[in-house]
Design an enzyme around this catalytic site. Structure first.
Site, PDB file in Angstrom:
ATOM      1  N   HIS A 183      -7.790  -0.279  -0.414  1.00 56.74           N
ATOM      2  CA  HIS A 183      -9.025  -1.118  -0.693  1.00 56.74           C
ATOM      3  C   HIS A 183     -10.258  -0.590   0.067  1.00 56.74           C
ATOM      4  O   HIS A 183      -9.970  -0.758   1.333  1.00 56.74           O
ATOM      5  CB  HIS A 183      -9.093  -2.555  -0.969  1.00 56.74           C
ATOM      6  CG  HIS A 183     -10.224  -3.069  -1.480  1.00 56.74           C
ATOM      7  ND1 HIS A 183     -10.419  -2.768  -2.826  1.00 56.74           N
ATOM      8  CD2 HIS A 183     -10.709  -4.107  -1.244  1.00 56.74           C
ATOM      9  CE1 HIS A 183     -11.776  -3.711  -3.100  1.00 56.74           C
ATOM     10  NE2 HIS A 183     -11.875  -4.324  -2.094  1.00 56.74           N
TER      11      HIS A 183
ATOM     12  N   TYR B 253      -2.813   7.931  -5.467  1.00 55.68           N
ATOM     13  CA  TYR B 253      -1.700   7.035  -5.679  1.00 55.68           C
ATOM     14  C   TYR B 253      -2.000   5.965  -6.578  1.00 55.68           C
ATOM     15  O   TYR B 253      -1.002   5.647  -7.709  1.00 55.68           O
ATOM     16  CB  TYR B 253      -1.569   6.294  -4.263  1.00 55.68           C
ATOM     17  CG  TYR B 253      -0.769   4.534  -4.273  1.00 55.68           C
ATOM     18  CD1 TYR B 253       0.859   5.064  -3.970  1.00 55.68           C
ATOM     19  CD2 TYR B 253      -1.274   3.544  -4.441  1.00 55.68           C
ATOM     20  CE1 TYR B 253       1.614   3.604  -3.930  1.00 55.68           C
ATOM     21  CE2 TYR B 253      -0.467   2.379  -4.317  1.00 55.68           C
ATOM     22  CZ  TYR B 253       0.946   2.530  -4.045  1.00 55.68           C
ATOM     23  OH  TYR B 253       1.640   1.452  -4.043  1.00 55.68           O
TER      24      TYR B 253
ATOM     25  N   ASP C 242     -18.489  -5.977  -1.329  1.00 55.06           N
ATOM     26  CA  ASP C 242     -17.391  -5.494  -2.268  1.00 55.06           C
ATOM     27  C   ASP C 242     -17.856  -5.609  -3.899  1.00 55.06           C
ATOM     28  O   ASP C 242     -17.792  -6.729  -4.364  1.00 55.06           O
ATOM     29  CB  ASP C 242     -16.369  -6.459  -1.688  1.00 55.06           C
ATOM     30  CG  ASP C 242     -15.055  -5.759  -2.404  1.00 55.06           C
ATOM     31  OD1 ASP C 242     -15.094  -4.781  -3.168  1.00 55.06           O
ATOM     32  OD2 ASP C 242     -13.997  -6.120  -2.342  1.00 55.06           O
TER      33      ASP C 242
ATOM     34  N   CYS D  77     -11.872   0.332  -6.789  1.00 53.65           N
ATOM     35  CA  CYS D  77     -12.682   0.084  -5.477  1.00 53.65           C
ATOM     36  C   CYS D  77     -13.342   1.463  -4.901  1.00 53.65           C
ATOM     37  O   CYS D  77     -14.627   1.330  -4.436  1.00 53.65           O
ATOM     38  CB  CYS D  77     -11.867  -0.658  -4.593  1.00 53.65           C
ATOM     39  SG  CYS D  77     -10.598   0.325  -3.959  1.00 53.65           S
TER      40      CYS D  77
END
Length: 281
Positions: free
Chosen positions: A107, A191, A122, A68
């Protein structure tokens, strides 16, 4: 960064790129049908950077996809260059594997102000919408990929995807409208490349939307096609995977290692009851 090359990469054939709802819809759909949502860099030991020139090089010049922060980060830049009024916001994704929401800044999504209305964009989510969603709560927005429903409680929005009109669907993510910057996601970018709680680290996948609401996904050693409630899976030998990725997604990789391992729940669980049937792919 060459806008023309970017538009060619996503197969944009619109008459005009002037800011309008029609242009925004066309750009959004073109991106989803051309650029896959994928975790493959992690499983090729390719470090992921959120610097725009690096994102442009990877997605446009090397014909790759990304997750994303990469896809929406670059798409946000494109929209701004074309004259759209946008801002980056953050969401927490509901994960069917761990049965809880991801951490903050999990996100990256885009909010567009256009002609006095706001739209959610998105292009970096597996089970997402094909066209921008109007920021209107409690309204079913019907698309080929499903029925999408936004709800609002306090300052927090939640997005769900429904199969049947009037029936509760599956939560996708929740978010607020607080503006963020691309660099704010740097820690989460690391991460998702390293954490055993991240789907990107634990599973090698590549997913692309198809016409009519279908979705084609490579995952581990499987090739999955979904259309509504229908789902077919094909088992792949490791030797088949590079050919499948190139033929089906246009992706050419080196030093790739397929992976499909269990995802560990994050330490701070924020779960919902009754959402066990949510499907990312």
């Amino acid at each position: 960064m060459d806008v023309g090359c970017y538009l060619k990469r996503i197969g944009f054939q619109g008459v005009s790129t002037c800011p309008s709802l029609e242009t925004l819809k066309y750009l959004h759909r073109s991106h989803l049908f051309s650029v896959p949502f994928e975790s493959l860099s992690i499983h090729c030991k390719e470090p992921i950077s959120l610097e725009l020139p690096r994102l442009y090089e990877k997605i446009v010049q090397y014909h790759r996809g990304g997750f994303c922060c990469e896809l929406n980060g670059l798409f946000h830049w494109l929209l701004q260059v074309l004259g759209f009024h946008t801002k980056i916001i953050a969401a927490r994704v509901w994960n069917r594997f761990t049965q809880c929401f991801g951490p903050p800044l999990d996100h990256l999504i885009i909010l567009v102000d256009l002609d006095g209305q706001q739209f959610l964009c998105d292009v970096g989510f597996g089970e997402g919408f094909l066209e921008p969603l109007k920021m209107k709560p409690e309204v079913e927005q019907v698309q080929e990929a499903g029925i999408f429903w936004l709800s609002l409680e306090g300052a927090t929005w939640a997005l769900e995807r429904r199969e049947i009109s009037g029936e509760r669907g599956r939560f996708l993510y929740k978010f607020t409208l607080e503006e963020k910057k691309l660099e704010d996601f740097s820690d989460m970018c690391l991460y998702h490349q390293t954490s055993p709680c991240s789907i990107f680290t634990c599973k090698s996948f590549c997913s692309l939307h198809k016409a009519g609401g279908g979705r084609l996904t490579y995952l581990g050693q499987r090739l999955i096609f979904t259309m509504g409630r229908e789902r077919t899976e094909t088992f792949l030998q490791n030797s088949d995977i590079p050919t499948v990725l190139f033929d089906k997604f246009g992706v050419n990789l080196k030093n790739f290692e397929p992976k499909d391992e269990k995802i560990l729940p994050p330490p701070q669980q924020d779960s919902l009851v009754g959402e066990a049937n949510n499907d990312l792919f």
